[in-house]
Design an enzyme around this catalytic site. Structure first.
Site, PDB file in Angstrom:
ATOM      1  N   GLN A  67      58.747  -6.473 -45.382  1.00 30.64           N
ATOM      2  CA  GLN A  67      58.641  -5.010 -45.354  1.00 30.64           C
ATOM      3  C   GLN A  67      57.577  -4.497 -46.321  1.00 30.64           C
ATOM      4  O   GLN A  67      56.823  -3.571 -46.000  1.00 30.64           O
ATOM      5  CB  GLN A  67      59.999  -4.384 -45.698  1.00 30.64           C
TER       6      GLN A  67
ATOM      7  N   LEU B  22      13.849   9.905 -51.974  1.00 34.44           N
ATOM      8  CA  LEU B  22      14.219  11.152 -52.635  1.00 34.44           C
ATOM      9  C   LEU B  22      14.534  10.930 -54.113  1.00 34.44           C
ATOM     10  O   LEU B  22      14.081  11.667 -54.981  1.00 34.44           O
ATOM     11  CB  LEU B  22      15.453  11.786 -51.956  1.00 34.44           C
ATOM     12  N   THR B  23      15.325   9.911 -54.410  1.00 28.82           N
ATOM     13  CA  THR B  23      15.869   9.703 -55.755  1.00 28.82           C
ATOM     14  C   THR B  23      14.789   9.288 -56.753  1.00 28.82           C
ATOM     15  O   THR B  23      13.949   8.433 -56.466  1.00 28.82           O
ATOM     16  CB  THR B  23      16.964   8.626 -55.715  1.00 28.82           C
TER      17      THR B  23
ATOM     18  N   THR C  48      27.161  11.065 -54.209  1.00 28.30           N
ATOM     19  CA  THR C  48      28.356  10.437 -54.761  1.00 28.30           C
ATOM     20  C   THR C  48      29.616  11.218 -54.394  1.00 28.30           C
ATOM     21  O   THR C  48      29.553  12.381 -53.965  1.00 28.30           O
ATOM     22  CB  THR C  48      28.274  10.356 -56.291  1.00 28.30           C
TER      23      THR C  48
ATOM     24  N   GLU D 131      23.865   8.532 -50.528  1.00 23.49           N
ATOM     25  CA  GLU D 131      23.924   9.782 -49.739  1.00 23.49           C
ATOM     26  C   GLU D 131      24.818  10.829 -50.391  1.00 23.49           C
ATOM     27  O   GLU D 131      25.460  11.626 -49.710  1.00 23.49           O
ATOM     28  CB  GLU D 131      24.396   9.506 -48.305  1.00 23.49           C
TER      29      GLU D 131
END
Length: 386
Positions: free
Chosen positions: A283, A125-126, A369, A367
């Site tokens: 802790q 796609l990109t 950003t 997918e």
């Protein structure tokens, strides 16, 4: 409303966990990283046990599982080993295009080869000038004499050099207005490489090094008309439908990576001693683990909610975007804190937490950003404004 997994869910989680813990060897992962090699043997073994694209119907070699159940498997794989888990899942992710939008012939031709582990695939796609914005495509396919002639380039294509087929988004109607209404997805087979189609590895990268990241170049490549995915002119809408589902899967990857990093740090904190006692007794250290634990639980609930809604036929873009955004962000945060628990030791490959840290970074990028997910959520909160 029941937040407890069913007995069926527990069985799936146990099976995926046992397989991944037994088969995903960290030394192997580092060897594959060095040679930039995909874990094909593990991919096929996972497929033989029904872990690859298990949501596909039994008619095409899947198990007909739900998207929620698939998310559980993906989480366990990425928890056991971030690099191997991500590589295996990413190789099968593109089959969602075929399963959701392909015609019967296309499904029979490709899906069984994915679920059997024979094929891996890539989503194209990109483009170099169009990253997050897929409403515009410079890659075009001109239809002539019952064929398409594809020209253009794609970049950041995961598994580009090892894929057996590619789902390529391109402009097939140059006169469409707006432009995205004239897009289609073409299925390009691996055997077309060399025929006006070139694939080039992008180079060394920070993480997910067991996967290929490539550039694709098309120069008037002849593609049969029957290779149009589903219907021509529907490519943009198919991509949007794919993203709604794939975001949930990427979010499940993120939860798995976060949980895996947490597990490593948890075990180390119980064993590592300073000032005469385990560092887990301090802790300040316990508070660090509390923060990580709560974030992981929150992310898992968002993923399961989005997956459940998808399984119920409720197409909720906001739920998917929330799961993807939050889970990806906390994977980065937890991996950072987990490495910090190890101190200087965490910086070295002997303690594989550093690999989780590197692999996690991509989750906020691919997918869609984090910023794109925020845009989707923001638009849903303020519809009709801007």
């Amino acid at each position: 409303m029941n937040f407890e997994p069913t007995q069926s869910h527990k069985a799936i989680i146990t099976a995926a966990r046992e397989f991944a813990n037994k088969e995903f060897d960290s030394e192997l992962a580092y060897e594959l990283e060095k040679t930039h090699t995909f874990p094909m043997e593990l991919y096929r073994k996972a497929a033989s046990l029904g872990f690859v694209a298990p949501y596909v119907d039994e008619a095409y070699g899947g198990d007909g599982l739900t998207i929620l159940e698939n998310a559980m498997i993906v989480e366990e794989f990425c928890r056991a080993d971030s690099s191997i888990g991500l590589a295996i899942d990413l190789a099968a992710l593109p089959c969602k295009f075929l399963y959701r939008f392909g015609n019967e012939e296309q499904k029979k031709r490709y899906l069984t080869k994915i679920t059997s582990g024979e094929f891996g695939a890539a989503i194209a796609l990109t483009e170099p000038d169009h990253g997050s914005d897929i409403t515009k495509m410079d890659t075009v396919a001109i239809q002539k004499d019952g064929k398409f002639y594809l020209s253009g380039s794609k970049t950041f294509i995961t598994n580009g050099t090892i894929a057996d087929f590619y789902t390529v988004l391109c402009q097939t109607d140059p006169n469409a207005a707006p432009q995205y209404k004239g897009m289609s997805i073409l299925i390009v087979d691996r055997d077309m490489i060399g025929k006006n189609f070139q694939v080039k590895e992008l180079g060394e990268k920070m993480g997910i090094r067991l996967t290929s990241s490539a550039e694709l170049f098309f120069d008037n490549l002849e593609v049969p008309a029957e290779n149009v995915l589903g219907q021509p002119g529907k490519g943009f809408y198919q991509a949007m439908g794919f993203f709604e589902e794939s975001k949930i899967e990427i979010a499940a990857q993120a939860v798995g990576v976060a949980q895996g990093a947490f597990d490593l740090a948890y075990q180390y904190a119980r064993e590592r001693k300073q000032f005469g006692k385990p560092i887990a007794a301090f802790q300040a250290m316990q508070h660090k683990f509390v923060d990580m634990y709560v974030k992981i639980e929150n992310a898992r609930h968002l993923v399961h909610k989005a997956a459940f809604k998808f399984d119920q036929g409720q197409r909720d873009h906001r739920a998917a975007a929330m799961a993807k955004m939050y889970a990806a962000n906390i994977a980065n945060e937890v991996a950072y804190e987990a490495l910090q628990v190890f101190g200087g030791y965490g910086y070295f490959q002997e303690y594989k937490v550093e690999r989780y840290y590197r692999d996690a970074r991509i989750l906020s990028i691919y997918e869609g950003t984090t910023e794109i997910q925020k845009n989707i959520i923001g638009t849903s909160l303020f519809p009709g404004i801007g």
